[in-house]
Design an enzyme around this catalytic site. Structure first.
Site, PDB file in Angstrom:
ATOM      1  N   CYS A 208       0.807  -1.232   0.000  1.00  0.00           N
ATOM      2  CA  CYS A 208       0.000   0.000   0.000  1.00  0.00           C
ATOM      3  C   CYS A 208       0.841   1.284   0.000  1.00  0.00           C
ATOM      4  CB  CYS A 208      -0.963   0.017   1.181  1.00  0.00           C
ATOM      5  SG  CYS A 208      -1.587  -1.565   1.695  1.00  0.00           S
TER       6      CYS A 208
ATOM      7  N   ARG B  46       7.338 -11.042   5.996  1.00  0.00           N
ATOM      8  CA  ARG B  46       6.585 -10.939   7.245  1.00  0.00           C
ATOM      9  C   ARG B  46       7.261 -11.809   8.305  1.00  0.00           C
ATOM     10  NH1 ARG B  46       0.464 -11.009   4.592  1.00  0.00           N
ATOM     11  NH2 ARG B  46       0.721  -8.981   3.530  1.00  0.00           N
TER      12      ARG B  46
ATOM     13  N   GLN C 172       2.309 -11.416  -3.163  1.00  0.00           N
ATOM     14  CA  GLN C 172       0.891 -11.124  -3.380  1.00  0.00           C
ATOM     15  C   GLN C 172       0.636 -10.686  -4.817  1.00  0.00           C
ATOM     16  OE1 GLN C 172      -0.436  -8.201  -0.513  1.00  0.00           O
ATOM     17  NE2 GLN C 172      -1.171  -9.789   0.861  1.00  0.00           N
TER      18      GLN C 172
ATOM     19  N   ASP D 264      -0.976  -8.249  -5.838  1.00  0.00           N
ATOM     20  CA  ASP D 264      -1.549  -7.062  -5.219  1.00  0.00           C
ATOM     21  C   ASP D 264      -2.016  -6.049  -6.261  1.00  0.00           C
ATOM     22  OD1 ASP D 264      -2.328  -5.762  -2.972  1.00  0.00           O
ATOM     23  OD2 ASP D 264      -0.322  -5.495  -2.152  1.00  0.00           O
TER      24      ASP D 264
ATOM     25  N   HIS E 138      -4.017  -1.845  -6.315  1.00  0.00           N
ATOM     26  CA  HIS E 138      -4.705  -0.733  -5.652  1.00  0.00           C
ATOM     27  C   HIS E 138      -5.401   0.100  -6.717  1.00  0.00           C
ATOM     28  CE1 HIS E 138      -1.796  -1.910  -2.537  1.00  0.00           C
ATOM     29  NE2 HIS E 138      -2.725  -1.488  -1.701  1.00  0.00           N
TER      30      HIS E 138
ATOM     31  N   LYS F 194     -13.807  -4.846   4.648  1.00  0.00           N
ATOM     32  CA  LYS F 194     -13.156  -5.720   3.677  1.00  0.00           C
ATOM     33  C   LYS F 194     -14.025  -6.931   3.377  1.00  0.00           C
ATOM     34  CE  LYS F 194     -10.473  -8.381   7.069  1.00  0.00           C
ATOM     35  NZ  LYS F 194      -9.161  -9.000   7.358  1.00  0.00           N
TER      36      LYS F 194
ATOM     37  N   HIS G  58      -8.083  -1.791  -2.085  1.00  0.00           N
ATOM     38  CA  HIS G  58      -6.940  -2.694  -1.946  1.00  0.00           C
ATOM     39  C   HIS G  58      -7.449  -4.089  -2.295  1.00  0.00           C
ATOM     40  CE1 HIS G  58      -4.870   0.154   1.035  1.00  0.00           C
ATOM     41  NE2 HIS G  58      -6.123   0.581   1.039  1.00  0.00           N
TER      42      HIS G  58
END
Length: 626
Positions: A333, A362, A380, A382, A384, A463, A509
């Protein structure tokens, strides 16, 4: 006082009546079989008083497949386990024992370590309790009374739980065992028709590796012996499909203690990975995403601005360079916020959809790592989406449609959980009302079944957690879709509208695979390693019968090169090589000897009999499968 029944009829009861009173008022058989009250999606002990106007559903032993009915059965079974352990091991300290998905566990501090061989003895003691019969009695006492009681019993973990509890304390007693517990519990032990202790594990008290490590005993329980047998068979199937075993057997991936929680992908595993990546790139391009790439390391102020510090700080790997603190990103993000903020944006550029299959790191606790399902090195899919308030509904609906399409490719059924505003939310109630409604409407438009998870949203927005059901009926959490108006404002992001004024942004997201690692781990288990032809790392294996056939086999492999084909010309016997291909779950095996030619190939399809096909017929059959 009146309560509302599932058919909308009303039941008159005296003030202070309990769920069991309501069941008895309807009929003695219902009262005998009742196990639980469900009200507004929440479970409630039969012994607790009802409220005027409360809608209730009384679950019984007939609801043996209902998750809430199984929950209360397994909760009571966990207490029987604790009673048995205390009887067998004087001096044991008792911690916590909740029901969990597919079973229950209880944590203990034993005077001396125990091993798997102890489970049979403990299980036999639980069966003795069931034969004797147990009934649960509930009482409420003050925290001071509870503390004195558990101090006198030498139960330090219960004392700590009392000290951190709010309000009055409830206790449940069965036989000679009393436990600190909110409930709910069965009336008595008669509905527990089948119980099995399934394993041992270490577990830190309250999940903190700085605390003492306890012994966790796992078990499960059912309303019928047949259901237990079916469950144990599913467990055996799951063991055979375990991605950690198949990953090595199929030469896909392995792990090494030199970098815990970080998979090492083999060439065949990378075929799977790259197939996922092809899908991601193809579908993102169709849906108007643009690819970006952002750094792995940022200064700590970046994550303070984004709001991830201090909430996720413990999850992040940190380092110090030139006297300044930095962190490896655990999420994309902030980088995408910086990209958008590199210049002032016009409304004409929106929606702007950034996509990045980024490696993240992580700092998961070592004891929680689990193959590909819980890793430290995470990738990910990912994205946005930066959009205006007016575009939110269409963008969310588009992402949900994308998810439904994606999961359908792998023959998995999609479902969802809508997580709403948590207590630590940022932003106004009006913003949350709008964002929650947008997510719920997207699920309805795409006809995806969903449940509401109250208070489980991210601090910056609600979410959607996406789930898939695999071939064994197991439900896996996959991707997530979050709607956020807070992070853009924290980075000072705006867009210029048609009125030439600056306006606030919304960001969606989303990660639909969730992570490549987890998704592939689940796919390995879903297919049991027998991947569909289009996904299989090796699609065709050709076996020359003898050395005289090597040249013809190489020519055949060249003509099939549009597929993933390999030749096994090892010194093993043909039978052994066929068996190896079966173990490796190769979709098509061609045995080539004196009697074979391009007009007549001996083709074995995985799980089927050998057939004779020409090269052209085989190619047409395979093209239809990719």
């Amino acid at each position: 006082m009146r309560v509302i029944l599932p058919d909308s009829s009303e039941l008159e009861l005296p003030e202070g009546a309990t769920g069991l009173d309501a069941a008895a008022a309807i009929g003695p058989k219902l009262a005998e079989q009742a196990v639980l009250v469900r009200s507004n999606g929440r479970v409630q002990d039969l012994r607790l008083p009802l409220e005027d106007g409360q809608p209730i559903q009384i679950l019984t032993t007939r609801d043996k497949d209902d998750p809430d009915a199984l929950y209360v059965l397994r909760h009571s079974a966990a207490h029987l386990l604790a009673e048995a352990v205390r009887r067998l091991y004087p001096g044991v300290k008792i911690a916590i024992g909740p029901p969990i998905e597919n079973g229950f566990y209880y944590d203990f501090e034993f005077p001396e370590p125990i091993g798997e061989e102890a489970l049979e003895k403990i299980e036999e003691e639980v069966r003795r309790e069931l034969k004797e019969g147990r009934a649960w009695e509930r009482e409420q006492i003050s925290a001071d009374e509870a503390r004195k009681r558990f101090e006198a019993e030498g139960e330090p973990y219960k004392v700590e739980l009392v000290d951190t509890a709010e309000g009055e304390i409830s206790l449940y007693t069965q036989g000679e065992f009393t436990d600190l517990c909110r409930g709910p519990h069965l009336q008595d032990s008669r509905p527990i028709k089948a119980i099995k202790l399934t394993g041992l594990a270490g577990a830190y008290w309250r999940g903190d590796e700085h605390n003492k490590q306890l012994t966790r005993i796992y078990g499960t329980a059912f309303y019928s012996e047949e259901d237990l047998k079916a469950h144990l068979e599913r467990i055996e199937q799951a063991k055979r499909r375990d991605h950690r075993r198949l990953g090595v057997q199929l030469d896909l991936v392995h792990f090494d203690d030199h970098s815990p929680g970080s998979p090492l992908w083999h060439p065949k595993g990378m075929v799977l990975w790259n197939e996922l990546e092809k899908i991601r790139q193809r579908e993102n391009a169709k849906r108007g995403y643009v690819e970006v790439k952002t750094p792995l390391i940022y200064n700590e102020q970046t994550f303070i601005t984004s709001g991830h510090f201090p909430k996720y700080e413990d999850l992040m790997f940190k380092l110090e360079v030139d006297g300044h603190r930095w962190a490896m990103k655990a999420m994309n993000c902030p980088g995408h916020m910086l990209l958008f903020g590199s210049r002032l944006r016009s409304y004409r550029e929106l929606p702007l959809r950034y996509a990045e299959p980024a490696p993240l790191h992580r700092n998961e606790i070592t004891g929680t790592l689990h193959g590909l399902l819980r890793v430290r090195h995470v990738t990910q899919d990912d994205a946005h989406i930066f959009c205006t308030e007016e575009q939110v509904q269409d963008e969310i609906a588009g992402v949900v449609d994308y998810a439904r399409y994606l999961y359908g490719l792998f023959e998995m059924t999609a479902s969802a959980e809508l997580a709403t505003r948590p207590e630590n939310k940022i932003g106004s109630d009006e913003q949350w009302d709008m964002t929650e409604a947008a997510l719920e409407e997207a699920l309805k438009l795409n006809e995806i079944p969903y449940t509401i998870s109250e208070g489980e949203g991210a601090f910056y927005g609600p979410k959607i957690d996406l789930f898939m059901d695999d071939a064994l009926g197991r439900k896996w959490q996959m991707g997530t879709i979050q709607l956020d108006s807070q992070m853009p404002s924290r980075f000072g992001l705006k867009y210029v509208g048609a009125d030439n004024a600056e306006h606030d942004l919304y960001v969606v997201h989303r990660a639909l695979y969730g992570s490549y690692e987890r998704f592939l781990g689940i796919l390995i288990e879903h297919y049991g390693g027998a991947f569909p032809f289009w996904l299989a790392p090796v699609q065709i294996r050709i076996l020359p019968v003898g050395e005289d056939h090597h040249e013809a086999v190489r020519a055949l492999a060249e003509k099939l090169s549009q597929f993933r084909v390999e030749v096994d010309d090892s010194d093993e016997t043909v039978g052994k090589r066929i068996r190896n291909a079966e173990v490796e779950k190769i979709p098509y095996v061609i045995v080539y000897g004196d009697r074979e030619s391009e007009d007549s190939l001996a083709v074995r399809e995985r799980g089927g009999e050998q057939s004779s096909l020409s090269l052209d017929e085989l190619v047409q059959e395979l093209i239809a499968k990719v």
